[in-house]
Design a protein around this motif. Structure first.
Motif, PDB file in Angstrom:
ATOM      1  N   ARG A 115      11.289  33.830 -43.280  1.00  0.00           N
ATOM      2  CA  ARG A 115      11.612  33.784 -44.707  1.00  0.00           C
ATOM      3  C   ARG A 115      13.085  33.430 -44.917  1.00  0.00           C
ATOM      4  O   ARG A 115      13.444  32.756 -45.888  1.00  0.00           O
ATOM      5  CB  ARG A 115      11.300  35.143 -45.348  1.00  0.00           C
ATOM      6  N   LEU A 116      13.928  33.891 -43.989  1.00  0.00           N
ATOM      7  CA  LEU A 116      15.362  33.605 -44.069  1.00  0.00           C
ATOM      8  C   LEU A 116      15.724  32.268 -43.427  1.00  0.00           C
ATOM      9  O   LEU A 116      16.898  31.881 -43.419  1.00  0.00           O
ATOM     10  CB  LEU A 116      16.152  34.727 -43.391  1.00  0.00           C
ATOM     11  N   GLY A 117      14.740  31.587 -42.850  1.00  0.00           N
ATOM     12  CA  GLY A 117      15.006  30.307 -42.199  1.00  0.00           C
ATOM     13  C   GLY A 117      15.571  30.444 -40.805  1.00  0.00           C
ATOM     14  O   GLY A 117      16.192  29.504 -40.297  1.00  0.00           O
ATOM     15  N   TRP A 118      15.357  31.590 -40.166  1.00  0.00           N
ATOM     16  CA  TRP A 118      15.877  31.817 -38.825  1.00  0.00           C
ATOM     17  C   TRP A 118      14.821  31.455 -37.783  1.00  0.00           C
ATOM     18  O   TRP A 118      13.641  31.760 -37.946  1.00  0.00           O
ATOM     19  CB  TRP A 118      16.273  33.282 -38.628  1.00  0.00           C
ATOM     20  N   GLU A 119      15.266  30.849 -36.698  1.00  0.00           N
ATOM     21  CA  GLU A 119      14.376  30.566 -35.574  1.00  0.00           C
ATOM     22  C   GLU A 119      14.387  31.762 -34.621  1.00  0.00           C
ATOM     23  O   GLU A 119      15.449  32.285 -34.284  1.00  0.00           O
ATOM     24  CB  GLU A 119      14.830  29.306 -34.838  1.00  0.00           C
ATOM     25  N   ILE A 127      13.084  40.662 -30.373  1.00  0.00           N
ATOM     26  CA  ILE A 127      13.040  39.381 -31.070  1.00  0.00           C
ATOM     27  C   ILE A 127      14.456  38.821 -31.047  1.00  0.00           C
ATOM     28  O   ILE A 127      15.402  39.462 -31.519  1.00  0.00           O
ATOM     29  CB  ILE A 127      12.542  39.538 -32.515  1.00  0.00           C
ATOM     30  N   VAL A 128      14.599  37.649 -30.472  1.00  0.00           N
ATOM     31  CA  VAL A 128      15.903  36.999 -30.356  1.00  0.00           C
ATOM     32  C   VAL A 128      15.985  35.914 -31.418  1.00  0.00           C
ATOM     33  O   VAL A 128      15.120  35.037 -31.495  1.00  0.00           O
ATOM     34  CB  VAL A 128      16.095  36.395 -28.952  1.00  0.00           C
ATOM     35  N   VAL A 129      17.023  35.996 -32.237  1.00  0.00           N
ATOM     36  CA  VAL A 129      17.251  35.013 -33.297  1.00  0.00           C
ATOM     37  C   VAL A 129      18.322  34.044 -32.815  1.00  0.00           C
ATOM     38  O   VAL A 129      19.393  34.460 -32.361  1.00  0.00           O
ATOM     39  CB  VAL A 129      17.687  35.697 -34.608  1.00  0.00           C
ATOM     40  N   THR A 130      18.029  32.747 -32.926  1.00  0.00           N
ATOM     41  CA  THR A 130      18.956  31.730 -32.426  1.00  0.00           C
ATOM     42  C   THR A 130      20.215  31.650 -33.272  1.00  0.00           C
ATOM     43  O   THR A 130      21.336  31.654 -32.761  1.00  0.00           O
ATOM     44  CB  THR A 130      18.264  30.358 -32.387  1.00  0.00           C
ATOM     45  N   SER A 131      20.050  31.552 -34.576  1.00  0.00           N
ATOM     46  CA  SER A 131      21.206  31.454 -35.471  1.00  0.00           C
ATOM     47  C   SER A 131      20.889  32.178 -36.771  1.00  0.00           C
ATOM     48  O   SER A 131      19.945  31.794 -37.483  1.00  0.00           O
ATOM     49  CB  SER A 131      21.540  29.995 -35.759  1.00  0.00           C
ATOM     50  N   ILE A 153      24.179  41.514 -32.311  1.00  0.00           N
ATOM     51  CA  ILE A 153      24.261  40.140 -31.835  1.00  0.00           C
ATOM     52  C   ILE A 153      24.389  40.173 -30.323  1.00  0.00           C
ATOM     53  O   ILE A 153      24.532  41.236 -29.715  1.00  0.00           O
ATOM     54  CB  ILE A 153      25.428  39.356 -32.478  1.00  0.00           C
ATOM     55  N   SER A 154      24.343  39.026 -29.717  1.00  0.00           N
ATOM     56  CA  SER A 154      24.220  38.946 -28.261  1.00  0.00           C
ATOM     57  C   SER A 154      25.356  39.635 -27.524  1.00  0.00           C
ATOM     58  O   SER A 154      25.153  40.200 -26.452  1.00  0.00           O
ATOM     59  CB  SER A 154      24.137  37.478 -27.829  1.00  0.00           C
ATOM     60  N   ASP A 155      26.575  39.593 -28.067  1.00  0.00           N
ATOM     61  CA  ASP A 155      27.694  40.200 -27.349  1.00  0.00           C
ATOM     62  C   ASP A 155      27.893  41.663 -27.721  1.00  0.00           C
ATOM     63  O   ASP A 155      28.878  42.278 -27.332  1.00  0.00           O
ATOM     64  CB  ASP A 155      28.986  39.419 -27.595  1.00  0.00           C
ATOM     65  N   GLY A 156      26.964  42.230 -28.479  1.00  0.00           N
ATOM     66  CA  GLY A 156      27.011  43.657 -28.765  1.00  0.00           C
ATOM     67  C   GLY A 156      27.636  44.034 -30.084  1.00  0.00           C
ATOM     68  O   GLY A 156      27.589  45.189 -30.483  1.00  0.00           O
ATOM     69  N   HIS A 157      28.244  43.102 -30.796  1.00  0.00           N
ATOM     70  CA  HIS A 157      28.839  43.408 -32.093  1.00  0.00           C
ATOM     71  C   HIS A 157      27.783  43.320 -33.190  1.00  0.00           C
ATOM     72  O   HIS A 157      26.706  42.768 -32.997  1.00  0.00           O
ATOM     73  CB  HIS A 157      29.997  42.454 -32.395  1.00  0.00           C
TER      74      HIS A 157
END
Length: 220
Positions: A115-119, A127-131, A153-157
């Motif tokens: 719905r938000l346009g996220w891949e 669930i991993v979101v690309t952007s 996010i991937s780096d923990g922040h």
């Protein structure tokens, strides 16, 4: 046991077990709704603390009042507060969803992301979101029929703005989710009712002692 002691014991039971009984009743009602229920991670932890802390604190306080713990009570209470603060400080962004299983939760999160346009890519219970580069970790607690979502996010922040957007989209998806009544809800309501019946039953059994103490207070 005198009237005063009976009344004190009744009050201790109500304070210790009452919040826990209400908590299970609330969980049962949530699991009986036609839609899942979304609550913030910190809010859920606070409610959990309110439900369980009296059950741990009241017996210790009663023992301390009778002189059975000596100087240990203060130290134990301080350690419990430090542990509670450490746990709640370590909570990241996320939610707890009641009245849902892991599979339906994964599907709802996937729809919210689209719905938000996220891949997205589903990797086990993540669930991993690309952007934006979000990771949504899903933990299922089947006994209470709830799912915990931790978002980073991937780096923990954390990305508070994106997390808020995801929460709003997820809430809309959950509102559209239609569910049948859950046996878990009925079971939790039963547990809450039994817990609530314990202090209420003791109160009814010793109502004369309560009346006597109240009468002495007003006639003093």
């Amino acid at each position: 046991m005198g009237a005063d002691q009976k009344v004190v014991f009744v009050l201790e039971l109500i304070v210790a077990i009452g919040p826990l009984a209400v908590y299970f009743l609330a969980l049962g009602l949530l699991n009986s709704r036609p839609h899942p229920y979304l609550i913030g991670l910190r809010a859920d932890f606070l409610l959990l603390s309110i439900a369980f802390f009296p059950l741990m604190v009241v017996p210790l306080a009663a023992l301390a009042a009778r002189g059975w713990l000596g100087s240990w009570f203060g130290g134990v209470a301080a350690m419990a507060l430090v542990l509670w603060w450490a746990i709640q400080s370590g909570l990241g962004s996320g939610w707890v969803i009641y009245n849902i299983d892991g599979r339906h939760c994964l599907d709802a999160v996937g729809r919210a992301c689209r719905r938000l346009g996220w891949e997205t890519t589903e990797v086990g219970e993540r669930i991993v979101v690309t952007s934006p580069k979000l990771e949504i970790q899903i933990s299922t607690f089947s006994i209470l029929r709830n799912v915990t979502l931790n978002v980073t996010i991937s780096d923990g922040h954390e990305l508070p703005g994106e997390v808020d957007r995801l929460g709003e989209a997820l809430a809309r998806e959950l509102d559209a989710e239609a569910l049948l009544p859950s046996p878990t809800g009925a079971g939790l309501v039963m547990v809450g009712s039994i817990l609530l019946a314990v202090p209420m039953g003791y109160l009814a059994h010793h109502v004369e002692a309560v009346v006597e103490v109240v009468r002495r207070i007003f006639l003093a």
